[in-house]
Scaffold this active site. Sequence first.
Site, PDB file in Angstrom:
ATOM      1  N   CYS A   8     -74.754 -31.836 -16.358  1.00  7.12           N
ATOM      2  CA  CYS A   8     -75.394 -33.171 -17.009  1.00  7.12           C
ATOM      3  C   CYS A   8     -74.888 -34.127 -15.932  1.00  7.12           C
ATOM      4  CB  CYS A   8     -74.496 -33.544 -18.380  1.00  7.12           C
ATOM      5  SG  CYS A   8     -74.647 -32.091 -19.581  1.00  7.12           S
ATOM      6  N   GLY A  43     -69.497 -33.541 -19.651  1.00  3.71           N
ATOM      7  CA  GLY A  43     -67.961 -32.811 -19.842  1.00  3.71           C
ATOM      8  C   GLY A  43     -68.128 -32.173 -21.113  1.00  3.71           C
ATOM      9  N   GLU A  55     -80.768 -15.260  -9.445  1.00  4.15           N
ATOM     10  CA  GLU A  55     -80.926 -16.789  -9.636  1.00  4.15           C
ATOM     11  C   GLU A  55     -82.295 -17.206  -9.774  1.00  4.15           C
ATOM     12  OE1 GLU A  55     -77.036 -19.156  -7.939  1.00  4.15           O
ATOM     13  OE2 GLU A  55     -78.382 -18.469  -6.496  1.00  4.15           O
TER      14      GLU A  55
HETATM   15  C1  G6P Z   1     -73.057 -23.140  -9.606  1.00  5.25           C
HETATM   16  C2  G6P Z   1     -74.344 -23.338  -8.893  1.00  5.25           C
HETATM   17  C3  G6P Z   1     -74.200 -21.989  -7.742  1.00  5.25           C
HETATM   18  C4  G6P Z   1     -72.750 -22.559  -7.007  1.00  5.25           C
HETATM   19  C5  G6P Z   1     -71.697 -22.372  -7.921  1.00  5.25           C
HETATM   20  C6  G6P Z   1     -70.486 -22.866  -7.413  1.00  5.25           C
HETATM   21  O1  G6P Z   1     -73.083 -22.267 -10.277  1.00  5.25           O
HETATM   22  O2  G6P Z   1     -75.545 -23.037  -9.511  1.00  5.25           O
HETATM   23  O3  G6P Z   1     -75.073 -22.073  -6.657  1.00  5.25           O
HETATM   24  O4  G6P Z   1     -72.469 -21.664  -5.997  1.00  5.25           O
HETATM   25  O5  G6P Z   1     -71.847 -23.289  -9.013  1.00  5.25           O
HETATM   26  O6  G6P Z   1     -70.482 -24.118  -7.137  1.00  5.25           O
HETATM   27  P1  G6P Z   1     -69.637 -25.052  -5.699  1.00  5.25           P
HETATM   28  O7  G6P Z   1     -70.323 -26.207  -6.031  1.00  5.25           O
HETATM   29  O8  G6P Z   1     -68.272 -25.106  -6.356  1.00  5.25           O
HETATM   30  O9  G6P Z   1     -69.907 -24.524  -4.562  1.00  5.25           O
END
Ligand code: G6P
Length: 613
Positions: free
Chosen positions: A2, A104, A493
């Site tokens: 969000c 949140g 994805e």
């Molecule tokens: C989401 C995104 C992913 C990403 C994951 C972890 O699921 O769609 O692409 O790898 O979050 O995010 P971060 O920002 O912690 O790498």
Amino acid sequence: MCGIVGYVGDKSAVDILIDGLSHLEYRGYDSSGVALMTKNEINIFKAPGKLLNLIQTLRNEPKEKIDSNMGIGHIRWATHGLPTMVNAHPHCCNCGGLTLVHNGIIENYKEIKETLIQKGCEFKSQTDTEVAAHLIATEYGKCHDLKEAVSNATKQLRGAWAFCVMHKNEPFNIVATRKNAPLIVGVGDGENFLASDIPAIIKYTKKAIYLNDDQIVKVTKDKITIYNPDGTLANNKIEYLPFEPMALSKMGYKHFMLKEIHEQPDVVRNILQDKLKNEIDKIVLDDIKLNCEQLKNINRIQIIACGTSLHAGLVGKYVIEELTGIPVDVEPSSEYIYRTTIADEKTLVIGISQSGETADTITAIKQVREKGSHVVIITNRKESLLARLSDSLLHVNAGIEVSVAATKSYIAQLLSLYLFAIYTAETLNINSDKVREIKHELMTLPAKLEGVLANTSKIKEIAKKYSSYKNFIFIARGINYPTALEGALKLKEISYINATGYPAGELKHGPIAMLDETMPVLAVLNRGRVYDKVMSNCEEAYARQAKLIGVANYIDEKHQNLFDDYVLIPDISDMVSPALNIVILQLLAYHIAEYLGKDVDQPRNLAKSVTVE
Ligand code: G6P
């Protein structure tokens, strides 16, 4: 997930809010909405689905209803309640006098809702957020001060939130607060902004204030007043924002994902230019605060991350163990949190997160900090909450990544892990031959990446040929096992095709039962320790009539007939090969999804920053 925005100034609020939301769409796109303050009245407009639907809705509204200089906006990734109009934010209290947007999860919303219903509140949506609207309105009824009401209400909440709140009796200010969810205040001249993230406001200001947990801010067009949780005035400093608006353009590519895939040679080159100038000199990582004595004291490393960052962590395990001999465990943050974990001051914990906002990783890192472990954070957002929780920081410096599917940030994370492993080995004065070899290979990487990206016709051909298959298996061994996992994740994805990554040796222990001519097997082969073993696993798949796709730096003549199709990559050492192989798999996923007409940059149900556990 969000995204929220707020604006107060002299300009058209709706234009700035919509523009801001358009730069937050990576955080969710289930619905969107704005609330506009007009002459002591609040007008709310919402639409399910993408932001474009809200823009269409607003086009049909009379000018006087949207003519406003103050408002709040929201883009939703649904957690509680379907992605419908009624669940779209902004939400308001029953009289419509108070409205808010929220990012949140309010964990105790059910209990509060019951109490509020007993007091006569009527709920329209299934969201947790609506509870906050009624609760703050109830508190407002007691004190007639929005800042006080927000303060009193949030003390009763559990969970994570960033709120922007307006009340029609206070037509010149927005009140906002945050806890475990991001919110920045953009500082303008005769205007001020609120946003979940920098891209929403960077066009308008380069100055921002970061809020701490539970601080409350009252924003008018000329004044920003920040209060600490105990009500005293706070003095947060103004920081200068790092982004250029240019980064948000597709630069002629059809999708951000394709642009970001093609940026990878430069991403690697920048990192190397900055930190690894030659094979001889020791690398310098300024923000790693670990000296030889401290590193000698470390007897284990734990890597915590989610999604693509987790896969980078798995590659990191191989590299760090190879160069330093320190045992490394890698675990999804969400699993790490709710079990008894063994970490102490002899444990080094590495948190990896592109966004620096992922709720699971933040919670896990907060836990280990209490145990006295040194925390290294590897992130693309050096101003993020996770970065602020670090003892040592590795900013991966990939530039802003817009596409929800991570690509260039992955390669930048890999590079950071290589550099960290090298740094540790050099500081401990061990394995100098291996270190030199990896340094050498890393320095050849940008040119090899360019070579791969300059010739993608075979990958496009394979993508077209296999786009109608419903299932895929990706196999590899050793340091490329995470490459198989990440390649399969990319395909899932963005194309919604069921793809699973396996260690190639595990194929025979179950997954082989699924193999026939309807199940393509993609094998990543790199000449090195496990090449022959993976080739044997390919033979097993071939014998079950699976279609076989190879991604390899070498396939000898006698094995070429095993493969229905293969892509050859430039020769590269085993250790560094994940950074090259993954590009083929990113491109394959991209072209399959593109061929199928999927929404590549904003795949369904996903969000780029996942700020809920
Ligand atoms: C989401 C995104 C992913 C990403 C994951 C972890 O699921 O769609 O692409 O790898 O979050 O995010 P971060 O920002 O912690 O790498």
